[in-house]
Design a protein around this motif. Structure first.
Motif, short mmCIF file in Angstrom:
data_model
loop_
_atom_site.label_atom_id
_atom_site.label_comp_id
_atom_site.label_asym_id
_atom_site.label_seq_id
_atom_site.Cartn_x
_atom_site.Cartn_y
_atom_site.Cartn_z
N ARG A 128 0.63 -1.27 -0.97
CA ARG A 128 -0.44 -2.19 -0.36
C ARG A 128 -0.92 -1.82 1.02
NH1 ARG A 128 -1.31 -7.33 -1.99
NH2 ARG A 128 0.74 -7.31 -3.10
N LEU A 129 -2.21 -1.93 1.04
CA LEU A 129 -2.95 -1.37 2.34
C LEU A 129 -3.43 -2.58 2.95
CD1 LEU A 129 -4.69 1.74 1.17
CD2 LEU A 129 -2.41 1.62 2.14
N GLU A 142 -5.08 -5.23 0.26
CA GLU A 142 -5.49 -4.73 -1.30
C GLU A 142 -4.14 -3.76 -1.88
OE1 GLU A 142 -10.21 -4.08 -0.51
OE2 GLU A 142 -8.92 -2.35 -1.04
N GLN A 144 -3.16 -1.10 -3.76
CA GLN A 144 -3.60 0.18 -3.98
C GLN A 144 -3.06 0.92 -5.44
OE1 GLN A 144 -5.94 0.83 -1.89
NE2 GLN A 144 -6.46 2.97 -2.33
N GLN A 145 -1.82 1.04 -5.50
CA GLN A 145 -1.10 1.62 -6.45
C GLN A 145 0.07 0.82 -7.01
OE1 GLN A 145 -2.26 4.21 -8.22
NE2 GLN A 145 -4.04 4.64 -6.74
N LEU A 154 -0.07 8.01 -3.92
CA LEU A 154 -0.94 7.39 -2.91
C LEU A 154 -1.87 8.59 -2.62
CD1 LEU A 154 -1.83 4.53 -1.59
CD2 LEU A 154 -0.48 5.68 0.40
N GLU A 158 -8.43 8.72 -1.05
CA GLU A 158 -8.97 7.32 -1.57
C GLU A 158 -8.68 6.30 -0.43
OE1 GLU A 158 -10.42 6.39 -4.26
OE2 GLU A 158 -10.80 8.48 -4.42
N VAL A 159 -7.47 6.42 0.26
CA VAL A 159 -7.25 5.59 1.43
C VAL A 159 -8.44 5.76 2.31
CG1 VAL A 159 -5.73 5.05 3.26
CG2 VAL A 159 -4.59 5.71 1.00
N ARG A 162 -11.66 3.95 1.10
CA ARG A 162 -11.83 2.71 1.19
C ARG A 162 -11.78 2.06 2.50
NH1 ARG A 162 -14.05 -1.40 -0.84
NH2 ARG A 162 -12.62 -3.36 -0.89
N HIS A 175 5.01 -0.54 1.28
CA HIS A 175 5.36 -0.08 -0.03
C HIS A 175 6.83 -0.68 -0.17
CE1 HIS A 175 7.52 3.69 0.87
NE2 HIS A 175 8.06 3.64 -0.27
#
Length: 226
Positions: A128-129, A142, A144-145, A154, A158-159, A162, A175
């Motif tokens: 989670r981010l 959000e 994330q995975q 991760l 992509e981090v 976003r 996490h």
């Protein structure tokens, strides 16, 4: 009474009275029984509630179980499984409320409570981010995975992508460890280093990386890893 002489109506009325008098005093199986009786009003639910807790381990684990796993238990259909998932989502939103639009750094205990509620009992790893603005106010939370029981990929690119899209100035990574032990692994430490460097290249700070599990949490910042 039912065909076995059980006074279901009287039992449920007594259970409701005990709940209103002292909800915290009810054992987990009785709280689960009260919840299930709303979804399954036609039968004695106590044996089913006890079966669920024995099968999954605890009240929290019952709520965290997938709908498919819940429905694999005899007596749990779509309505009951949905009711249980609604309660879990309600608990997550209740725990999230204190940190929404707040200065996260000043609401750290609430943040930890939320992370534990949302992630500590999950059977698979999730990332989670939490994206923050210049004042450290939470602007996005959000997922994330989702990975396996011991690994979640991760992708730093992509981090960063976003974070830039949200105009974030900082973020917190979170996490879970389904094993229960929140101690960061070597892979966790290396991945965090790579993400921090990628974010730093575009002027975005990584405030912390939290690992949560049944046994507590670990903070990279508190451990001197950030």
């Amino acid at each position: 009474m039912d065909e076995h002489g059980f006074d279901r109506k009287g039992h449920r009325e007594r259970l409701r009275w005990r709940f209103h008098e002292a909800p915290e005093a009810l054992p987990d199986y009785e709280l689960l029984e009260m919840l299930l009786s709303i979804a399954i009003p036609q039968k004695d639910i106590k044996p089913l509630a006890k079966t669920l807790i024995k099968r999954f381990g605890s009240f929290a684990d019952v709520l965290t179980a997938s709908a498919d796993d819940l429905k694999s238990v005899d007596g749990i259909g779509d309505v009951a499984a949905t009711a249980l998932k609604v309660v879990r989502e309600s608990a997550i939103r209740l725990a999230r409320a204190p940190i929404v639009n707040s200065v996260v750094i000043s609401s750290w205990d609430s943040l930890l409570d939320y992370c534990h509620t949302a992630m500590a009992t999950l059977p698979l790893e999730q990332f989670r981010l939490l994206f923050l603005d210049r004042k450290n106010v939470l602007i996005a939370d959000e997922l994330q995975q989702t990975g396996t029981v011991d690994h979640t990929p991760l992708y730093p690119r992509e981090v960063v992508r976003r974070a830039l899209a949200l105009h974030a100035s900082a973020l917190i990574m979170v996490h879970n460890h389904p094993s229960g032990d929140p101690k960061p692994s070597k892979a966790d430490i290396e991945m965090t280093r790579v993400v921090r460097e990628a974010l730093g290249a575009v002027g975005i700070a990584l405030h912390d990386h939290l690992v949560v599990g049944r046994k507590g949490h670990a903070s990279f910042k508190a451990m001197g890893l950030l």
